[in-house]
Design an enzyme around this catalytic site. Structure first.
Site, PDB file in Angstrom:
ATOM      1  N   LYS A  53     -67.209  40.623  14.482  1.00  0.00           N
ATOM      2  CA  LYS A  53     -66.887  40.841  15.896  1.00  0.00           C
ATOM      3  C   LYS A  53     -68.173  41.116  16.677  1.00  0.00           C
ATOM      4  O   LYS A  53     -69.225  41.382  16.103  1.00  0.00           O
ATOM      5  CB  LYS A  53     -65.928  42.019  16.041  1.00  0.00           C
ATOM      6  CG  LYS A  53     -66.517  43.346  15.590  1.00  0.00           C
ATOM      7  CD  LYS A  53     -65.526  44.485  15.752  1.00  0.00           C
ATOM      8  CE  LYS A  53     -66.159  45.822  15.320  1.00  0.00           C
ATOM      9  NZ  LYS A  53     -65.262  46.955  15.532  1.00  0.00           N
ATOM     10  N   ARG A 150     -55.830  55.341  17.788  1.00  0.00           N
ATOM     11  CA  ARG A 150     -56.113  54.215  18.691  1.00  0.00           C
ATOM     12  C   ARG A 150     -54.969  53.202  18.556  1.00  0.00           C
ATOM     13  O   ARG A 150     -53.843  53.498  18.915  1.00  0.00           O
ATOM     14  CB  ARG A 150     -57.484  53.595  18.350  1.00  0.00           C
ATOM     15  CG  ARG A 150     -58.640  54.569  18.523  1.00  0.00           C
ATOM     16  CD  ARG A 150     -60.000  53.910  18.469  1.00  0.00           C
ATOM     17  NE  ARG A 150     -60.137  52.895  17.439  1.00  0.00           N
ATOM     18  CZ  ARG A 150     -61.297  52.430  16.987  1.00  0.00           C
ATOM     19  NH1 ARG A 150     -62.438  52.887  17.491  1.00  0.00           N
ATOM     20  NH2 ARG A 150     -61.349  51.509  16.050  1.00  0.00           N
ATOM     21  N   TYR A 283     -91.367  55.324  35.974  1.00  0.00           N
ATOM     22  CA  TYR A 283     -90.611  55.981  37.033  1.00  0.00           C
ATOM     23  C   TYR A 283     -90.449  57.478  36.771  1.00  0.00           C
ATOM     24  O   TYR A 283     -90.171  57.902  35.652  1.00  0.00           O
ATOM     25  CB  TYR A 283     -89.225  55.352  37.170  1.00  0.00           C
ATOM     26  CG  TYR A 283     -89.244  53.911  37.612  1.00  0.00           C
ATOM     27  CD1 TYR A 283     -89.884  53.524  38.779  1.00  0.00           C
ATOM     28  CD2 TYR A 283     -88.607  52.929  36.856  1.00  0.00           C
ATOM     29  CE1 TYR A 283     -89.894  52.207  39.193  1.00  0.00           C
ATOM     30  CE2 TYR A 283     -88.607  51.599  37.258  1.00  0.00           C
ATOM     31  CZ  TYR A 283     -89.253  51.247  38.429  1.00  0.00           C
ATOM     32  OH  TYR A 283     -89.258  49.933  38.827  1.00  0.00           O
ATOM     33  N   MET A 330     -86.031  48.479  33.222  1.00  0.00           N
ATOM     34  CA  MET A 330     -85.142  47.345  32.991  1.00  0.00           C
ATOM     35  C   MET A 330     -85.776  46.284  32.095  1.00  0.00           C
ATOM     36  O   MET A 330     -85.118  45.721  31.218  1.00  0.00           O
ATOM     37  CB  MET A 330     -84.727  46.709  34.322  1.00  0.00           C
ATOM     38  CG  MET A 330     -83.745  45.564  34.166  1.00  0.00           C
ATOM     39  SD  MET A 330     -83.261  44.822  35.735  1.00  0.00           S
ATOM     40  CE  MET A 330     -82.296  46.145  36.452  1.00  0.00           C
TER      41      MET A 330
END
Length: 401
Positions: A53, A150, A283, A330
């Site tokens: 998956k 679940r 940053y 990013m």
């Protein structure tokens, strides 16, 4: 081989006669085969389902599925029907199970393609309707919730679900192929809940057998239970994390389990420059150099799947592991190379390894998981499509390194 068409658009440099991609995730398919063989031996006589998956945890579902089957896996497992259909479209005809559905899932296509469907309750009527439309019996696995909370039928509803499934089977609309559940804390072997879930699963099997269910496979064990709980193997084990060579146990590395990590994420140093003491980095300027130093720019960031919170994660350049300093951005992150670097140009274009198998002392997915406060399978799965997949050892036994 590069993954799909990514390399056609990925700028590259050349080193001698070889083309070197700016960044790539190198997937060793021999490592996948090795890991599968380990689990085949551990689980025997139970069979192995290779869980592919999420694009095989970021490794490439089609390529990994083929390698896993070559090494002895007998089943394939995915979350969504769409993932199973991709494997069928690639010509893979092995038994496969899809277990997570919505009201918009394409049950008709699953039945037509011979994909087994996990059933927790509401899906049963939808799958039967698809079987009628396709004029072909559906293959289903009934799932019981033994404690994870679940998916899966509750214990209270289990007898009713089994009865409904058997009525449809008697009508020739489906075949109950399997019964399964999922463990919550098998990666913590000391926890008593695994024993409780195992007992509940055995009771659910007994209820089903009393109702006339004659299954091909009963399956409960995930990777950690396959490694630590032979009493949970039943007829089939579902191996996900271990397939990719990663350890499910805290404090135990892959090599100690006989597993080989299959993914190596690497790029090239895109800039190197000397800076003075007190230079802020990235940053927020949360990091400042403690002395005159050299900074290396690594062109991987959270758009590529690097966790933004993983400052301190290691990157290996020229045989040394350097921590990422300052905020991860990013597209890029920065490593502090210290004050010994005098030839900045000599570092430009050097290979920078974010993680690999760690055999050379380099960083691993576990190291990045620790830096990010997460687990190793999140680290490999989140590596994004902007990082092309390169496959080595595509032919069994080949040495394509």
């Amino acid at each position: 081989m590069t993954y799909e068409a990514a390399a056609s658009f990925e700028p590259s440099t050349t080193s001698g006669s070889a083309t070197v991609l700016e960044r790539s995730a190198v997937i060793d398919l021999d490592a996948i085969r090795h890991n599968v063989r380990q689990f085949v031996a551990i689980a025997s006589p139970a069979k192995v389902m290779a869980v592919v998956k999420a694009d095989a945890y970021g490794h490439g579902a089609v390529q990994v599925a083929r390698a896993a089957l070559e090494a002895g896996a007998r089943w394939l497992g995915v979350a969504h029907i769409s993932e199973a259909l991709t494997l069928r479209a690639a010509g893979i005809d092995a038994p496969m199970l899809a277990w997570l559905h919505t009201t918009q899932s394409n049950f008709q296509a699953a039945v037509a393609a011979g994909v087994d469907v996990g059933i927790s309750g509401w899906e049963l009527d939808a799958v039967v309707a698809a079987a009628r439309e396709q004029e072909r019996p559906a293959r289903i696995h009934l799932k019981v919730d033994t404690g994870l909370g679940r998916n899966g039928s509750t214990i209270a509803q289990w007898d009713k679900l089994v009865g409904q499934a058997m009525e449809y089977q008697d009508e020739g609309l489906l075949r109950v192929v399997g019964i399964f559940s999922h463990l919550a804390v098998a990666d913590e072997p000391h926890r008593p809940e695994t024993d409780e879930q195992l007992a509940a699963f055995r009771e659910a099997i007994a209820v089903a057998e009393d109702a006339g269910v004659d299954t091909e496979v009963r399956h409960l064990a995930n990777t950690p239970a396959t490694l630590s709980r032979p009493d949970a193997h039943f007829d089939l084990v579902r191996v996900g994390l271990g397939l990719y060579g990663l350890s499910p146990f805290e404090g135990q590395i892959s090599a100690e389990l006989g597993l080989r990590p299959a993914m190596r994420v690497r790029t090239l140093v895109s800039n190197c420059k000397r800076v003075p003491e007190g230079q802020g980095v990235s940053y927020g300027l949360n990091y400042r150099t403690s002395s005159e130093s050299a900074l290396g720019l690594i062109p991987l960031g959270y758009a590529d799947g690097v966790p933004r919170v993983a400052t301190g994660g290691p990157v290996r350049v020229n045989g040394v592991n350097y921590p990422v300093v300052g905020r991860i951005a990013m597209d890029q992150m920065v490593i502090d190379l210290g004050n010994a670097v005098t030839d900045e140009a000599g570092w430009l274009g050097a290979e920078a390894v974010m993680f690999g198998d760690g055999a050379d002392g380099g960083p691993t997915a576990d190291d990045w998981a620790a830096a990010a406060g997460t687990n190793n399978y999140e680290i490999v799965t989140r590596i994004g499509p902007r990082v092309p997949r390169i496959y080595i050892n595509e032919t069994p036994g080949a040495d394509a390194r």
